[in-house]
Scaffold this motif. Structure first.
Motif, PDB file in Angstrom:
ATOM      1  N   SER A  67      55.306  58.086  40.479  1.00 17.26           N
ATOM      2  CA  SER A  67      55.864  58.417  41.793  1.00 17.26           C
ATOM      3  C   SER A  67      56.844  59.584  41.667  1.00 17.26           C
ATOM      4  CB  SER A  67      56.553  57.202  42.412  1.00 17.26           C
ATOM      5  OG  SER A  67      57.637  56.770  41.606  1.00 17.26           O
ATOM      6  N   HIS A  68      57.015  60.271  42.772  1.00 16.09           N
ATOM      7  CA  HIS A  68      57.800  61.508  42.800  1.00 16.09           C
ATOM      8  C   HIS A  68      59.106  61.254  43.537  1.00 16.09           C
ATOM      9  CE1 HIS A  68      58.641  65.807  43.291  1.00 16.09           C
ATOM     10  NE2 HIS A  68      57.559  66.096  42.608  1.00 16.09           N
ATOM     11  N   LEU A  69      60.195  61.798  43.050  1.00 17.66           N
ATOM     12  CA  LEU A  69      61.429  61.770  43.834  1.00 17.66           C
ATOM     13  C   LEU A  69      61.174  62.445  45.174  1.00 17.66           C
ATOM     14  CD1 LEU A  69      64.211  62.803  41.265  1.00 17.66           C
ATOM     15  CD2 LEU A  69      63.371  60.507  41.790  1.00 17.66           C
ATOM     16  N   ASN A  70      61.840  61.993  46.223  1.00 21.33           N
ATOM     17  CA  ASN A  70      61.689  62.717  47.475  1.00 21.33           C
ATOM     18  C   ASN A  70      62.397  64.064  47.363  1.00 21.33           C
ATOM     19  OD1 ASN A  70      64.454  62.447  48.212  1.00 21.33           O
ATOM     20  ND2 ASN A  70      64.068  60.550  49.325  1.00 21.33           N
ATOM     21  N   GLN A  71      62.276  64.886  48.399  1.00 17.85           N
ATOM     22  CA  GLN A  71      62.752  66.262  48.284  1.00 17.85           C
ATOM     23  C   GLN A  71      64.275  66.363  48.167  1.00 17.85           C
ATOM     24  OE1 GLN A  71      60.864  69.220  47.985  1.00 17.85           O
ATOM     25  NE2 GLN A  71      59.350  67.651  47.508  1.00 17.85           N
ATOM     26  N   ARG A  72      65.001  65.521  48.874  1.00 20.78           N
ATOM     27  CA  ARG A  72      66.465  65.555  48.756  1.00 20.78           C
ATOM     28  C   ARG A  72      66.888  65.150  47.348  1.00 20.78           C
ATOM     29  NH1 ARG A  72      69.821  62.302  52.252  1.00 20.78           N
ATOM     30  NH2 ARG A  72      71.440  63.881  51.879  1.00 20.78           N
ATOM     31  N   GLU A  73      66.225  64.141  46.801  1.00 18.02           N
ATOM     32  CA  GLU A  73      66.538  63.698  45.441  1.00 18.02           C
ATOM     33  C   GLU A  73      66.132  64.756  44.415  1.00 18.02           C
ATOM     34  OE1 GLU A  73      65.676  59.033  46.682  1.00 18.02           O
ATOM     35  OE2 GLU A  73      64.238  60.166  45.470  1.00 18.02           O
ATOM     36  N   THR A  74      64.964  65.362  44.640  1.00 19.78           N
ATOM     37  CA  THR A  74      64.496  66.425  43.752  1.00 19.78           C
ATOM     38  C   THR A  74      65.501  67.571  43.706  1.00 19.78           C
ATOM     39  OG1 THR A  74      62.166  65.877  44.110  1.00 19.78           O
ATOM     40  CG2 THR A  74      62.648  68.102  43.350  1.00 19.78           C
ATOM     41  N   ALA A  75      66.099  67.886  44.854  1.00 23.79           N
ATOM     42  CA  ALA A  75      67.078  68.973  44.900  1.00 23.79           C
ATOM     43  C   ALA A  75      68.250  68.703  43.968  1.00 23.79           C
ATOM     44  CB  ALA A  75      67.571  69.170  46.333  1.00 23.79           C
ATOM     45  N   LEU A  76      68.748  67.487  43.959  1.00 20.72           N
ATOM     46  CA  LEU A  76      69.863  67.158  43.068  1.00 20.72           C
ATOM     47  C   LEU A  76      69.516  67.481  41.616  1.00 20.72           C
ATOM     48  CD1 LEU A  76      71.031  63.673  44.432  1.00 20.72           C
ATOM     49  CD2 LEU A  76      72.077  65.905  44.863  1.00 20.72           C
ATOM     50  N   VAL A  77      68.285  67.147  41.220  1.00 20.20           N
ATOM     51  CA  VAL A  77      67.864  67.298  39.828  1.00 20.20           C
ATOM     52  C   VAL A  77      67.542  68.750  39.500  1.00 20.20           C
ATOM     53  CG1 VAL A  77      66.100  66.625  38.153  1.00 20.20           C
ATOM     54  CG2 VAL A  77      67.031  64.925  39.740  1.00 20.20           C
ATOM     55  N   LEU A  78      66.790  69.421  40.376  1.00 20.82           N
ATOM     56  CA  LEU A  78      66.352  70.785  40.067  1.00 20.82           C
ATOM     57  C   LEU A  78      67.502  71.787  40.100  1.00 20.82           C
ATOM     58  CD1 LEU A  78      63.554  69.550  40.150  1.00 20.82           C
ATOM     59  CD2 LEU A  78      62.759  71.586  41.371  1.00 20.82           C
ATOM     60  N   ILE A  79      68.489  71.560  40.956  1.00 23.04           N
ATOM     61  CA  ILE A  79      69.668  72.440  40.952  1.00 23.04           C
ATOM     62  C   ILE A  79      70.349  72.389  39.587  1.00 23.04           C
ATOM     63  CG2 ILE A  79      71.993  72.759  41.901  1.00 23.04           C
ATOM     64  CD1 ILE A  79      70.822  71.804  44.626  1.00 23.04           C
ATOM     65  N   ARG A  80      70.495  71.200  39.044  1.00 22.31           N
ATOM     66  CA  ARG A  80      71.152  71.061  37.740  1.00 22.31           C
ATOM     67  C   ARG A  80      70.292  71.677  36.626  1.00 22.31           C
ATOM     68  NH1 ARG A  80      74.844  66.781  37.980  1.00 22.31           N
ATOM     69  NH2 ARG A  80      75.366  66.356  40.144  1.00 22.31           N
ATOM     70  N   SER A  81      68.979  71.505  36.712  1.00 24.59           N
ATOM     71  CA  SER A  81      68.118  72.092  35.672  1.00 24.59           C
ATOM     72  C   SER A  81      68.226  73.614  35.683  1.00 24.59           C
ATOM     73  CB  SER A  81      66.661  71.654  35.864  1.00 24.59           C
ATOM     74  OG  SER A  81      66.036  72.318  36.946  1.00 24.59           O
ATOM     75  N   GLY A  82      68.531  74.187  36.857  1.00 28.09           N
ATOM     76  CA  GLY A  82      68.608  75.637  36.978  1.00 28.09           C
ATOM     77  C   GLY A  82      69.908  76.249  36.512  1.00 28.09           C
ATOM     78  N   LEU A  83      70.825  75.466  35.986  1.00 29.95           N
ATOM     79  CA  LEU A  83      72.091  76.025  35.495  1.00 29.95           C
ATOM     80  C   LEU A  83      71.870  77.018  34.347  1.00 29.95           C
ATOM     81  CD1 LEU A  83      74.249  72.786  35.640  1.00 29.95           C
ATOM     82  CD2 LEU A  83      74.655  74.884  36.960  1.00 29.95           C
ATOM     83  N   SER A  84      70.727  76.937  33.705  1.00 27.59           N
ATOM     84  CA  SER A  84      70.299  77.947  32.733  1.00 27.59           C
ATOM     85  C   SER A  84      68.893  78.387  33.108  1.00 27.59           C
ATOM     86  CB  SER A  84      70.292  77.379  31.314  1.00 27.59           C
ATOM     87  OG  SER A  84      69.609  78.261  30.418  1.00 27.59           O
ATOM     88  N   PRO A  85      68.566  79.671  32.941  1.00 27.22           N
ATOM     89  CA  PRO A  85      67.178  80.091  33.179  1.00 27.22           C
ATOM     90  C   PRO A  85      66.182  79.339  32.302  1.00 27.22           C
ATOM     91  CG  PRO A  85      68.616  82.006  33.045  1.00 27.22           C
ATOM     92  CD  PRO A  85      69.441  80.819  32.637  1.00 27.22           C
ATOM     93  N   LEU A  86      66.654  78.800  31.180  1.00 26.62           N
ATOM     94  CA  LEU A  86      65.788  78.037  30.284  1.00 26.62           C
ATOM     95  C   LEU A  86      65.723  76.562  30.659  1.00 26.62           C
ATOM     96  CD1 LEU A  86      66.855  79.501  26.811  1.00 26.62           C
ATOM     97  CD2 LEU A  86      64.809  80.067  28.137  1.00 26.62           C
ATOM     98  N   GLY A  87      66.612  76.107  31.527  1.00 22.61           N
ATOM     99  CA  GLY A  87      66.668  74.697  31.866  1.00 22.61           C
ATOM    100  C   GLY A  87      65.388  74.162  32.473  1.00 22.61           C
ATOM    101  N   PRO A  88      64.807  74.848  33.481  1.00 21.04           N
ATOM    102  CA  PRO A  88      63.553  74.346  34.047  1.00 21.04           C
ATOM    103  C   PRO A  88      62.412  74.318  33.033  1.00 21.04           C
ATOM    104  CG  PRO A  88      64.626  75.840  35.580  1.00 21.04           C
ATOM    105  CD  PRO A  88      65.374  75.944  34.285  1.00 21.04           C
TER     106      PRO A  88
END
Length: 393
Positions: A67-88
Motif C-alpha cells: 500500500s502507498h502513503l496518501n499524498q499528504r503523508e508522501t509529502a512529509l517523507v519526500l520533502i525530507r528525502s530531498g534535503l540532499s540531491p542524493l537523498g531521493p
C-alpha cells in the motif's frame, strides 16, 4: 486514499531525515558523481540504497504490504528525502521511478507488478518513462498529442518505431514504460531494458546532475513487445498518463522543497557567521530581508503542496490544482535558490557547498513535468471553459 495517519508518516519522515543528514550528505562530494547531466554512477546509487535498506528507509512511501502513503503523508517523507540531491536516489523516492511505481501500482496487472514493479520497489532496478520526443522530428514535448512514435499489432506482439528525447535515466535502466500511438490512440508498454531495439544515441549535457543515467536521446527500431506487456488496452495511454501526471508533478515539488530548505539552512548559517562592514551579513538589511523572503516562499510552497495533496487524496485527478502547485512551487523555489546563491556571494557560485547544485537543479525543475508557461496556458483555457459553461454557451 486513506493512508496511515500523519503522525505515523511523520515518524517515517523523521527517520528519512536522519538518514539523509547522517549518511547521504557525506556522499555529496563523492567522485562517482558526474556533472553536466550524467549523474551519480550505478555503483554509488546501489551503495547508498544498501545503507537505506539497512536503516529501514528504502522506498519509505510504499509500505511492506504494497500500500502507498496518501499524498499528504508522501509529502512529509519526500520533502525530507530531498534535503540532499542524493537523498531521493538513496531512499528510492526519485523521479521517474517514484511516478512509475505509482502508475504500475494503480494500473498494472498482478503479473506485470511481479515482473516490473517489485524490482523497483525493492530498489534493485531503475526505470525510464519514454514519452517526450525530439523537437527536430516535430515530436511530442509539452504537447503529447504530437507524438510521432508509432505502434502496430503483429500477431501476439506489438511493434514500436520512433525516437524519444530527454528520457531520464534511460542509460542503466532495467524497466521501461514506452508511449507510442496506434490507430486507436496512445498506448503504454512495459519493456525489459536494455533491449537492442532501443538504442541510446547520446546522453545530453544538461544543467542538472542528480539523475543517474542523465537524460538521453533514444532511437526505437522495430521493438517487439508481447501484448501482455501493454498497460491496459490500445488507445488508453493518455488516460493512464493522467493517473501518473498530477502525483508526479507534485512529488517533484516535494523533493525540491527539501533541497531549497537545505539551501536556506546553509545560506542562513553563512550570513550569521560571515562578517562584513563591521557586523554579520544577516544584520545588513539587504541580506537579512532576502532570507526573510525565503522563509515566506518556503512556507507558501509547503502549504501549496499540502493543499494540492489534499485534493489528490479525495480521488480527484487534480489536473488544475497540480498545475497551480507546480507553477507556484517551482517559481518560489527558484527565488529561494537564487537568493541563497546571492547571499553567499562567491561561495554561492562555487562547488564548496551544495547550494550551487540545488540552484541548477531547481532551474531545471521549472521545465520538467511541464514548463511554467504551459501550465499557465492550461489554466487560462480552464478559465475560459468554465466561463462559457457558466454562461450556458
Amino acid at each position: 486514499m486513506s493512508g496511515i495517519g500523519m503522525e505515523k508518516a511523520a515518524a517515517i519522515a523523521d527517520r528519512v531525515e536522519a538518514f539523509v543528514r547522517d549518511v547521504v550528505i557525506p556522499y555529496e562530494k563523492d567522485a562517482r558523481i558526474e556533472v553536466h547531466g550524467h549523474g551519480p554512477s550505478e555503483e554509488l546509487v546501489m551503495e547508498m540504497r544498501a545503507k537505506a535498506r539497512e536503516a529501514g528507509v528504502l522506498t519509505p512511501h510504499i509500505l511492506p504490504d504494497g500500500s502507498h502513503l496518501n499524498q499528504r503523508e508522501t509529502a512529509l517523507v519526500l520533502i525530507r528525502s530531498g534535503l540532499s540531491p542524493l537523498g531521493p536516489l538513496a531512499c528510492n523516492t526519485m523521479a521517474p521511478d517514484e511516478g512509475n511505481m505509482y502508475l504500475l501500482g494503480k494500473v498494472g496487472t498482478p503479473e506485470q507488478k511481479v515482473r516490473f514493479l517489485d524490482p523497483l520497489v525493492r530498489g534493485e532496478a531503475r526505470s525510464a518513462f519514454f514519452m517526450t520526443e525530439p523537437a527536430t522530428d516535430g515530436g511530442a514535448g509539452s504537447d503529447p498529442s504530437m507524438m510521432q512514435t508509432l505502434c502496430h499489432q503483429d500477431g501476439d506482439h506489438w511493434v514500436i518505431n520512433g525516437r524519444k528525447a530527454f528520457i531520464t535515466g534511460a542509460q542503466g535502466a532495467k524497466v521501461g514504460i514506452v508511449m507510442a500511438k496506434s490507430q486507436d490512440g496512445a498506448c503504454m508498454f512495459l519493456v525489459d531494458l536494455p533491449d537492442p531495439a532501443i538504442r541510446i544515441e547520446r546522453v545530453l549535457e544538461t544543467i542538472d546532475s542528480s539523475m543517474p543515467g542523465g537524460h538521453s536521446v533514444v532511437a526505437i527500431d522495430n521493438l517487439r513487445v508481447p501484448a501482455s506487456q501493454m498497460l491496459g488496452a490500445s488507445g488508453e495511454g493518455f488516460q493512464y498518463a493522467q493517473i501518473r501526471l498530477s502525483p508526479a508533478r507534485l512529488s517533484h515539488c516535494m523533493r525540491w522543497l527539501g533541497g531549497a530548505i537545505r539551501s536556506q539552512e546553509i545560506a542562513s548559517a553563512y550570513a550569521c557567521k560571515r562578517q562584513a562592514f563591521g557586523k554579520p551579513l544577516v544584520d545588513h538589511e539587504g541580506v537579512g530581508f532576502m532570507l526573510a523572503e525565503n522563509m515566506i516562499d518556503l512556507k507558501q510552497a509547503e502549504l501549496m503542496i499540502d493543499w494540492c495533496a489534499s485534493v489528490l487524496d479525495t480521488g480527484s485527478l487534480g489536473t488544475a490544482e497540480s498545475s497551480m502547485a507546480k507553477v507556484a512551487v517551482s517559481e518560489a523555489l527558484m527565488r529561494v535558490a537564487d537568493k541563497c546563491v546571492q547571499v553567499m556571494g562567491g561561495t554561492g557560485v562555487s562547488g564548496d557547498t551544495v547550494v550551487e547544485q540545488i540552484f541548477r537543479e531547481v532551474r531545471a525543475f521549472r521545465i520538467y513535468d511541464g514548463p511554467t508557461e504551459v501550465h499557465k496556458w492550461s489554466l487560462a483555457k480552464k478559465i475560459k471553459r468554465d466561463f462559457l459553461k457558466a454562461a450556458g454557451a
